[in-house]
Design an enzyme around this catalytic site. Structure first.
Site, PDB file in Angstrom:
ATOM      1  N   ASP A   1      59.303  59.241 -40.635  1.00 60.91           N
ATOM      2  CA  ASP A   1      58.964  59.564 -42.024  1.00 60.91           C
ATOM      3  C   ASP A   1      59.548  60.933 -42.357  1.00 60.91           C
ATOM      4  OD1 ASP A   1      57.234  61.098 -40.503  1.00 60.91           O
ATOM      5  OD2 ASP A   1      55.489  60.762 -41.779  1.00 60.91           O
TER       6      ASP A   1
ATOM      7  N   PHE B   1      66.219  62.642 -40.555  1.00 62.90           N
ATOM      8  CA  PHE B   1      66.657  63.722 -39.653  1.00 62.90           C
ATOM      9  C   PHE B   1      67.377  64.864 -40.364  1.00 62.90           C
ATOM     10  CE2 PHE B   1      66.265  60.032 -36.800  1.00 62.90           C
ATOM     11  CZ  PHE B   1      65.397  60.562 -35.843  1.00 62.90           C
TER      12      PHE B   1
ATOM     13  N   HIS C   1      62.927  58.872 -28.325  1.00 60.03           N
ATOM     14  CA  HIS C   1      63.107  59.667 -29.540  1.00 60.03           C
ATOM     15  C   HIS C   1      63.681  61.049 -29.179  1.00 60.03           C
ATOM     16  CE1 HIS C   1      62.080  61.756 -33.293  1.00 60.03           C
ATOM     17  NE2 HIS C   1      62.031  60.544 -33.836  1.00 60.03           N
TER      18      HIS C   1
ATOM     19  N   TYR D   1      60.325  64.893 -43.330  1.00 55.67           N
ATOM     20  CA  TYR D   1      59.747  66.176 -42.934  1.00 55.67           C
ATOM     21  C   TYR D   1      58.664  66.549 -43.945  1.00 55.67           C
ATOM     22  CZ  TYR D   1      63.912  66.621 -39.967  1.00 55.67           C
ATOM     23  OH  TYR D   1      64.903  66.419 -39.030  1.00 55.67           O
TER      24      TYR D   1
END
Length: 299
Positions: free
Chosen positions: A125, A138, A255, A127
């Site tokens: 989701d 990202f 991740h 920031y």
């Protein structure tokens, strides 16, 4: 004593306050009327503006400018889950601080058109810090510190011997629009988030929406690379049909977050996922992605 006598004793009789008042002039009356009309008009305008603001729909696929994506995703607007999602998101933006800014909710689809997609990066989701998110997984706006997950992505690119053209020193920013212009779809699973509250908009309908987008890509396109980092991205790749399809390459690792970048049987660090992506594209006769980051991008 008669009234006449009293008048003689005291002189002219004083006028009562009522008699002293003058009737308003026509210009004064006109001005008052104009002022009242102006005030009424202003009030009506404010009320109308307020009503428009209250009735404004935040979540609309009309903000997707790419015709390909808009056509692919348009049927979702008629589904009950999306109507529920729209009400939730609309209310959230009116009453709380939500990221990204409203115009950027669908930015990933506008930055990387349907026909241009070659690589899909699945994020979680947005920031949740002020000013960071701008609709691309990202990626972070210039002027903000490069987040930990992205720092590890840069680290992996720098250490991958088959990505020789990447920066020798870590890039100064995390604004990834250079990638999106080359066909890298930076798609978060959930497209909005409440300030300072990670995962706050999970299970509100976004997962269904992004799964629909990925399912269309997996079914209708060929020779795509899906970069799936973390259990959530792995699951989504499986559910949308990308993993089962021989038409695509699906690369699964942990991740890139510091909490998981070196863990699991398939750690992100050392995976060489970026060079494997390029090797596949080249094998299919498609241009490689230039992962190098220009430090002047976005200035």
């Amino acid at each position: 004593m008669s009234q006449k006598t009293l008048s003689g004793m005291w002189g002219k009789k004083k006028e009562t306050p009522d008699k002293k008042r003058k009737a308003p002039s026509s210009s004064s009356s006109s001005s008052s009327s104009s002022s009242s009309s102006s005030s009424s008009s202003s009030t009506d305008s404010t009320t109308s503006s307020s009503k428009k603001k209250k009735s404004q729909v935040v979540l609309s696929l009309a903000s997707i400018t790419d015709e390909g994506w808009r056509g692919v995703l348009a049927p979702q607007e008629q589904k009950n889950y999306f109507k529920t999602l729209r009400r939730f998101v609309d209310s959230a933006y009116k009453n709380k601080t939500i990221y990204p800014p409203r115009p950027d909710i669908f930015a990933c689809f506008n930055q990387t058109g349907w026909d241009d997609v070659r690589v899909v990066v699945i994020g979680q989701d947005p920031y949740h810090g002020a000013g960071q998110a701008h609709g691309l997984a990202f990626s972070v706006r210039r002027g903000h510190k490069v987040p930990p997950s992205l720092r590890n992505m840069y680290k992996e690119l720098m250490n991958d011997p088959d990505v020789p053209n990447f920066n020798k020193v870590k890039p100064e920013h995390g604004y990834l629009t250079q990638w999106t212009r080359q066909g890298v779809l930076l798609l978060n699973t959930v497209l909005t988030v409440q300030a300072s509250t990670a995962y706050s908009h999970r299970k509100k309908g976004w997962e269904t929406f992004t799964k629909a987008a990925l399912s269309k890509l997996a079914k209708e396109r060929e020779n795509l690379v899906f970069l799936c980092w973390g259990a959530g991205a792995h699951k989504l790749a499986d559910e949308c049909g990308a993993t089962r399809s021989a038409k695509h390459l699906v690369i699964k690792t942990s991740h890139p977050s510091p909490l998981g970048a070196t863990k699991t049987k398939s750690p992100f660090i050392g995976s060489q996922c970026f060079s494997k992506c390029n090797a596949y594209l080249e094998e299919k006769g498609l241009p490689r992605i230039v992962w190098r980051i220009n430090n002047k991008e976005g200035l």
